[in-house]
Structures are given as structure tokens and as C-alpha cells.
Design an enzyme around this catalytic site. Structure first.
Site, PDB file in Angstrom:
ATOM      1  CG  ASP A  14      -1.860  -1.225   1.188  1.00  0.00           C
ATOM      2  OD1 ASP A  14      -2.378  -1.548   0.104  1.00  0.00           O
ATOM      3  OD2 ASP A  14      -2.060  -1.849   2.246  1.00  0.00           O
ATOM      4  CE  LYS A  65     -11.339  -4.069   0.952  1.00  0.00           C
ATOM      5  NZ  LYS A  65      -9.942  -3.768   0.517  1.00  0.00           N
ATOM      6  CG  LEU A  66     -14.011  -6.989  -8.350  1.00  0.00           C
ATOM      7  CD1 LEU A  66     -14.045  -8.100  -9.389  1.00  0.00           C
ATOM      8  CD2 LEU A  66     -13.639  -5.661  -8.989  1.00  0.00           C
ATOM      9  CB  THR A 118     -10.123  -4.855   9.937  1.00  0.00           C
ATOM     10  OG1 THR A 118      -9.278  -4.307   8.925  1.00  0.00           O
ATOM     11  CG2 THR A 118     -10.260  -6.350   9.739  1.00  0.00           C
ATOM     12  N   GLY A 208       0.481  -4.885   6.153  1.00  0.00           N
ATOM     13  CA  GLY A 208       0.968  -3.796   5.315  1.00  0.00           C
ATOM     14  C   GLY A 208       1.941  -2.899   6.037  1.00  0.00           C
TER      15      GLY A 208
END
Length: 237
Positions: A14, A65-66, A118, A208
Site C-alpha cells: 500500500d 473488493k468488486l 476491519t 501492510g
């Protein structure tokens, strides 16, 4: 043992540029075998970068995240399945999952249903119009993902144990919001350590910032892998 841990740690790239992402991959070296590429990097040329990483032998978790009408989801999944990706996320809505599963048949692409982010807690869900609390919504969507034939689900590690009971031993349970002991939570509200997440039943951890923002990303990666191994193979301590 080491290979199994490597295959279960997904390092979140990210970062804003391909150059920065490549420098992180280079710094981590063989200790990193699985990488997440999401919106930030996708919109900086990350899809080509994802293909290149996959061609070099790395596994790729494409975190898109379609969610859209059935035909649009299906056509997107068909193209992503041709890219050599390992995992793909979509929001765990039954119609979208059904369309994606049909489109991915025979490809080997593991589809993951995102349950509740989250970064969201009960107040956030209420503000978004949901009557369920996070745990109830996660469990309902986990069951729907299982019934749709998905490859796994994404949830907080706090729900991993009960989700594992719902989806059984074979589906992937992928948990973001992982923070080593003492790490800054950032914008995550439902977090857990690598050790505790694996012990709770997670199959894969997404990490990340604790890695990519570390002064030594390779050392941070190795520390997390060691924590995962202690949870998965405690007899080897």
C-alpha cells in the site's frame, strides 16, 4: 515449514508508486512470496506490476473488493483470472459472489468474500444503515460465501475462530488488521497479533504498514514469519 509460512503471509504493498513497491519487494527478497496490490497501487500502474510479479513467481492478492451488477462482476473476474493472480476480493453479496464463482470456474483463481472491513466497528455499521453488529454480519456473510462456492473469506482475526467453524477446514480465512505487539493500530479498529490470528484459525495474514513502513522491511517480515510459525508449529519452539 518456512515455505508454508511464506505462503500464508500476504505483504500489503500500500504505497503510492511502482518504484517504491519494487524497492520494498527487493528489500524483502526471498522472505516475501505473497503480495497484496490494492487501489492505491492499481491506479499507479499496479496491474502491470502485478503481472510482472506473478511472472517472476510471486503470488498476488488483488484486493479490488468488486461489487457491481452480475454481468460486470463476471466480466471483470474473467479478465482477472487470465492475469495469473492468486487471490481476488469482492464484497460478500450473494449475487455478486455467485456471478464471480461462475466466471472463475476452471481458472484456479481463489475468490474471497470481504465480510466487514476491519476499520469498521458497530457504530460505523449503524451509520451505514446495517442493523447487525460486526460479528453477526461477518458470520452471515461467511455462510453466504461458503454456500456460493467461494474460495474463502476476509474477516477480522477477532472472528477467525468462529468463521472457521462456519466455513470448514478447506476455505481460506484471510485476516487483515494484523499488528505485531507494540505496533501502531493506525486506522484499524479490530486487530490481532500474527501469533494470535494463526492460533485462532486464520489461514493467511495480510500485513501492510508494519512491514512497508519499517526501517528494515526484511527484518520486520522475518519477525512476523517467526511469530506465525510459533503459532502454527508450537512444538518446534
Amino acid at each position: 515449514m518456512a515455505e508454508a509460512a511464506h505462503d500464508r503471509l500476504i505483504i500489503g504493498l500500500d504505497v503510492p508508486t511502482i518504484a517504491e513497491a519494487q524497492s520494498i519487494v527487493d528489500a524483502i527478497g526471498d522472505d516475501g512470496q505473497f503480495y497484496k496490490i490494492g487501489y492505491q497501487l492499481v491506479f499507479a500502474g499496479g496491474l502491470d506490476f502485478a503481472r510482472d510479479l506473478a511472472a517472476s513467481g510471486k503470488k498476488i492478492f488483488l484486493d479490488m473488493k468488486l461489487l457491481d451488477i452480475d454481468n460486470t462482476v463476471a466480466k471483470g473476474v474473467e479478465n482477472i483470472a487470465r492475469m495469473g493472480m492468486t487471490m481476488l476480493t469482492l464484497h460478500a453479496y450473494p449475487k455478486a459472489m455467485a456471478a464471480a464463482v461462475e466466471a472463475a470456474k476452471g481458472s484456479g483463481l481463489c475468490l474471497l468474500g470481504v465480510t466487514v472491513l476491519t476499520s469498521m466497528d458497530a457504530d460505523d455499521l449503524t451509520a451505514a444503515g446495517y442493523a447487525d453488529d460486526p460479528r453477526a454480519l461477518v458470520l452471515r456473510r461467511a455462510a453466504q460465501a461458503r454456500d456460493a462456492g467461494m474460495g474463502g473469506i476476509v474477516c477480522s482475526a477477532e472472528e477467525a475462530a468462529v468463521v472457521r467453524e462456519i466455513v470448514g477446514p478447506d476455505l481460506a480465512v484471510v485476516t487483515p488488521g494484523i499488528r505485531p505487539v507494540g505496533a501502531d493500530r493506525g486506522d484499524q479498529k479490530r486487530v490481532m497479533t500474527p501469533f494470535d490470528a494463526i492460533a485462532a484459525g486464520a489461514s493467511h495474514l495480510v500485513v501492510g504498514r508494519p512491514i512497508v513502513k519499517a526501517e528494515d522491511p526484511r527484518a520486520a517480515t522475518r519477525a512476523i514469519l517467526d511469530d506465525m510459525r510459533r503459532a502454527a508449529w508450537p512444538s518446534n519452539d
